[in-house]
Write a protein that holds these residues in place. Structure first.
Motif, PDB file in Angstrom:
ATOM      1  N   UNK A 171       1.186  -1.100  -0.040  1.00 26.61           N
ATOM      2  CA  UNK A 171      -0.455  -0.134   0.133  1.00 26.61           C
ATOM      3  C   UNK A 171       0.773   0.950   0.032  1.00 26.61           C
ATOM      4  N   UNK A 172       2.178   1.495   0.745  1.00 28.29           N
ATOM      5  CA  UNK A 172       3.047   2.379   0.259  1.00 28.29           C
ATOM      6  C   UNK A 172       3.660   2.597  -1.429  1.00 28.29           C
ATOM      7  N   UNK A 173       3.235   1.434  -1.995  1.00 27.65           N
ATOM      8  CA  UNK A 173       4.123   1.960  -2.827  1.00 27.65           C
ATOM      9  C   UNK A 173       5.515   1.144  -3.400  1.00 27.65           C
ATOM     10  N   UNK A 174       5.530   0.514  -2.735  1.00 27.70           N
ATOM     11  CA  UNK A 174       6.956  -0.265  -2.311  1.00 27.70           C
ATOM     12  C   UNK A 174       6.541  -1.755  -2.690  1.00 27.70           C
ATOM     13  N   UNK A 175       7.810  -2.083  -3.488  1.00 26.28           N
ATOM     14  CA  UNK A 175       8.391  -3.247  -4.702  1.00 26.28           C
ATOM     15  C   UNK A 175       8.341  -4.874  -3.226  1.00 26.28           C
ATOM     16  N   UNK A 176       6.919  -5.478  -3.426  1.00 27.85           N
ATOM     17  CA  UNK A 176       7.159  -6.391  -2.486  1.00 27.85           C
ATOM     18  C   UNK A 176       8.072  -8.271  -3.386  1.00 27.85           C
ATOM     19  N   UNK A 177       7.504  -7.675  -4.449  1.00 28.08           N
ATOM     20  CA  UNK A 177       7.498  -9.044  -5.436  1.00 28.08           C
ATOM     21  C   UNK A 177       7.861  -8.485  -6.849  1.00 28.08           C
ATOM     22  N   UNK A 178       8.811  -9.447  -7.420  1.00 30.26           N
ATOM     23  CA  UNK A 178       8.803  -9.252  -9.274  1.00 30.26           C
ATOM     24  C   UNK A 178       8.992 -10.621  -9.547  1.00 30.26           C
ATOM     25  N   UNK A 179       9.118 -10.701 -10.042  1.00 34.03           N
ATOM     26  CA  UNK A 179       9.380 -12.170 -10.985  1.00 34.03           C
ATOM     27  C   UNK A 179      10.696 -11.770 -12.360  1.00 34.03           C
ATOM     28  N   UNK A 180      11.327 -13.488 -12.475  1.00 31.22           N
ATOM     29  CA  UNK A 180      12.308 -12.874 -13.676  1.00 31.22           C
ATOM     30  C   UNK A 180      12.602 -12.547 -14.377  1.00 31.22           C
ATOM     31  N   UNK A 181      10.932 -12.444 -15.144  1.00 27.60           N
ATOM     32  CA  UNK A 181      10.581 -12.085 -16.487  1.00 27.60           C
ATOM     33  C   UNK A 181      10.598 -10.294 -16.161  1.00 27.60           C
ATOM     34  N   UNK A 182      10.086  -9.969 -14.858  1.00 29.10           N
ATOM     35  CA  UNK A 182      10.236  -8.398 -15.072  1.00 29.10           C
ATOM     36  C   UNK A 182      11.105  -7.970 -15.137  1.00 29.10           C
ATOM     37  N   UNK A 183      12.419  -8.762 -14.333  1.00 29.71           N
ATOM     38  CA  UNK A 183      13.580  -8.432 -13.888  1.00 29.71           C
ATOM     39  C   UNK A 183      14.435  -7.776 -15.018  1.00 29.71           C
TER      40      UNK A 183
END
Length: 682
Positions: free
Chosen positions: A135-147
């Motif tokens: 809710x604070x717009x902090x990244x909590x998850x990102x997958x390999x394709x996005x990276x």
């Protein structure tokens, strides 16, 4: 780690020991039981744990926990008194519960770790980029394709504000507005163009807990557009195939609304596209439930369902299957078959089977027509007899179908691939019948063939022999037949050497054999050999309810024999047939129908009252109670028989001629009732 002593090594102690060793939360030092062969003692020895028979020896302040599993209250109380105050005493039931809770905790943790691993594996396996913020717009998850698309390592992005990683991200705006953004173009900092969808994550209490974005390289989108063009071409081709198909086809969407029908569907049901397209799947149904709706609900195909469609209530058979694309239900497709064509094919197949049976002179239980209780009983008894090697005695009047039953019993038995020999015992003289049945040796009599001749029993070896009119056998032939049944061997006429045979005997008679025994014309010992499994075939007058079915089958047969196309019997003619008492049984019914068809004009398709010969309709017999004056001078036995006849007659009238119900009312077996009806000529 805390140390434990287990007191009691039965099944309960064994279970707790296993759980403690599996969870490894407590260190088991010693296991105690007075039985040195207790299962817990033996298991502890395998594990290298110290064991003993006296718990007092091991009770010290070095023990942290004592688990008592003996189930004996006095042991629990004694340990409680003697233990060190620092030592915890736990009953076995409580220890088992705690151990199970620990075990479940470990299992839940393991399962959570496994589910997390699966989710990460799935998210990282997809070619789409996925990015999640709180809710604070902090990244909590990102997958390999996005990276890979962003051009940074995952570890560098987790925990950072999304605008530091993706300055052009609109996820903070999605958090503020709580509105999704679908298929939006976006350019990343490295110049890569993507198409992204952003969705807010809202909890059940309407609180915003974060948002996530799914994005795809625009190059793949272009490729997808090209594939979509190809799919449209395929769709056009499939529609052409559906439209040109001779099978009636109906397609509905996931909501059960019609989207495609073909001309064959319109021809079959009489419904046009305007009446079906865009309408609910139930629109075309006149009788039955919508199989489209059932398939959409269950996601499972259905086959061979009978129903009626269209304003003309067309009788059809439908097969319906779901259309599932990428795991999503998109609709269902139904293929509809005209039932009238299937029925026509079945009629042709039935005619072909009847012709084949006529050529081979073979019949089965399917050829026996009858739905009355008496006939069903006879058929069930015959089917039971077919499964056994016992001799069967078929009893019934002439024309009731005894030979048909004999064929069916043979064809339903394990001898059906061997010979079935038929013999009419009344049509041959005594000398000829004996030589035909048992054969003869060379020179047995004048005119005997050179080398002798095999008899019908030898011809039927490993098969069945049907002896019709068995009550007409002479005393000499009866004696020889008795030897066949007793010893399973025959002796040829003029011969001395017995020949072993394996033949199933099916006998039939229309006379009262019991009277023959009394009169001395039939051997009592042969009767008991033949009467192992008696089956009474009811006369037609006792099963008049079967006459419509018999007429239908007999008319088919007569049509084949005479090349006619008669369809049935009118209602008036059928009433007339049902009033007749049928002394000649089914054979007489076939004769009357055959005569009627012969004299019918070729344009007439139904047998009417005028086509039938004059039948002697006998009114139902009524019975009046006899007066005592009529019985004067009679013996007690005669009086009892007269009274018994009166009671049976009255009960028979009361039950409307139903033999089964009459037998139940009188407390008799059906077979015994038939015997008494024959005895009193009722």
């Amino acid at each position: 780690m805390q140390t434990v002593m287990i007191v009691g090594a039965g099944l309960g102690g064994l279970s707790i020991l296993k759980i403690l060793k599996e969870t490894a939360v407590l260190d088991v030092k010693v296991v105690i039981d007075i039985d040195e062969n207790a299962p817990g003692i033996l298991f502890a020895k395998e594990l290298g744990i110290e064991v003993g028979t006296d718990w007092k020896k091991y009770l010290s302040d070095q023990l942290d926990v004592v688990i008592e599993v003996t189930g004996r209250q006095e042991v629990f109380n004694e340990i409680r008194e003697l233990r060190d105050r620092k030592t915890v005493l736990i009953p076995g039931s409580m220890a088992y519960l705690i151990s199970k809770l620990i075990e479940e905790k470990e299992e839940l943790i393991s399962r959570l770790e496994y589910e997390t691993y699966k989710h990460d594996l799935i998210f990282n396996a997809t070619g789409d980029g996925m990015l999640v913020v709180d809710k604070d717009a902090t990244i909590t998850f990102i997958n390999h394709s996005a990276a890979t698309m962003i051009g940074m390592k995952k570890e560098e992005m987790i925990g950072k504000p999304v605008l530091e990683v993706v300055p052009t991200s609109r996820l903070p705006l999605v958090l503020q507005t709580r509105k999704s953004e679908t298929n939006r173009k976006q350019t990343l900092a490295n110049g890569m163009k993507i198409i992204t969808t952003r969705i807010p994550m809202i909890a059940e209490n309407n609180e915003i807990i974060g948002a996530f974005a799914v994005f795809k390289d625009i190059t793949e989108v272009v490729n997808l557009a090209e594939e979509l063009t190809n799919l449209k071409e395929v769709q056009t081709m499939l529609e052409s195939v559906i439209q040109s198909s001779e099978e009636a086809i109906s397609v509905v969407d996931e909501n059960g609304l019609g989207i495609i029908i073909n001309p064959a569907y319109t021809r079959l049901t009489g419904l046009s596209e305007a009446e079906v397209i865009g309408q609910p799947a139930t629109t075309d149904i006149s009788e039955g439930e919508s199989m489209h709706m059932q398939v959409l609900k269950t996601r499972r195909a259905v086959r061979g369902v009978a129903m009626r469609l269209g304003p003309n209530k067309k009788e059809v058979i439908v097969n319906v299957a779901p259309v599932i694309v990428d795991g999503k239900l998109k609709g269902s497709v139904g293929v509809i078959h005209d039932m009238s064509e299937i029925k026509s094919l079945n009629r042709e197949l039935s005619r072909a089977r009847q012709i084949i049976r006529t050529l081979e002179a073979k019949y089965s239980f399917e050829d026996i027509i009858g739905d009355s209780e008496e006939m069903r009983l006879a058929i069930e008894q015959a089917k039971l007899g077919a499964r056994t090697p016992a001799t069967v005695l078929l009893r019934g009047e002439s024309g009731t179908g005894k030979e048909l039953f004999a064929h069916a019993i043979h064809n339903a038995s394990d001898r059906k691939y061997n010979k079935f020999v038929r013999v009419n015992c009344a049509s041959l003289s005594e000398s000829l019948l004996e030589s035909e049945l048992f054969g003869y040796e060379e020179g047995a009599f004048s005119g005997a063939k050179r080398g002798g001749k095999r008899g019908l029993f030898e011809e039927a070896n490993n098969g069945s022999i049907f002896l019709d009119e068995i009550g007409e056998l002479t005393a000499n032939t009866q004696a020889k037949l008795l030897r066949v049944l007793q010893e399973s061997e025959i002796t040829r006429v003029g011969g001395t050497k017995p020949i072993s045979i394996n033949v199933r005997v099916i006998a039939a008679t229309n006379v009262n054999i019991e009277k023959g025994i009394i009169n001395g014309t039939f051997r009592e010992d042969l009767y008991y050999r033949l009467n192992r499994m008696p089956i009474h075939i009811p006369p037609l007058r006792d099963r008049k309810g079967d006459i419509p079915l018999l007429c239908e089958r007999l008319i088919q047969k007569i049509n084949q024999d005479y090349g006619r196309n008669v369809e049935g019997v009118t209602a008036d003619a059928m009433k007339h047939l049902l009033r007749y008492h049928w002394p000649g049984n089914v054979r007489e019914l076939e004769n009357i129908l055959g005569r009627a068809i012969i004299f019918m004009n070729y344009h007439e398709t139904e047998i009417d009252l005028l086509h039938l010969p004059n039948l002697n309709i006998i009114q139902e017999q009524t019975f009046e109670p006899f007066s005592h004056s009529e019985a004067e001078g009679e013996t007690l036995n005669v009086k009892l028989e007269r009274y018994e006849k009166e009671i049976i007659a009255q009960t028979l009238v009361k039950m409307n001629g139903n033999k089964t119900e009459t037998a139940k009312a009188l407390g008799l077996s059906v077979r015994n009732l038939y015997y008494k009806l024959d005895k009193y000529k009722l």
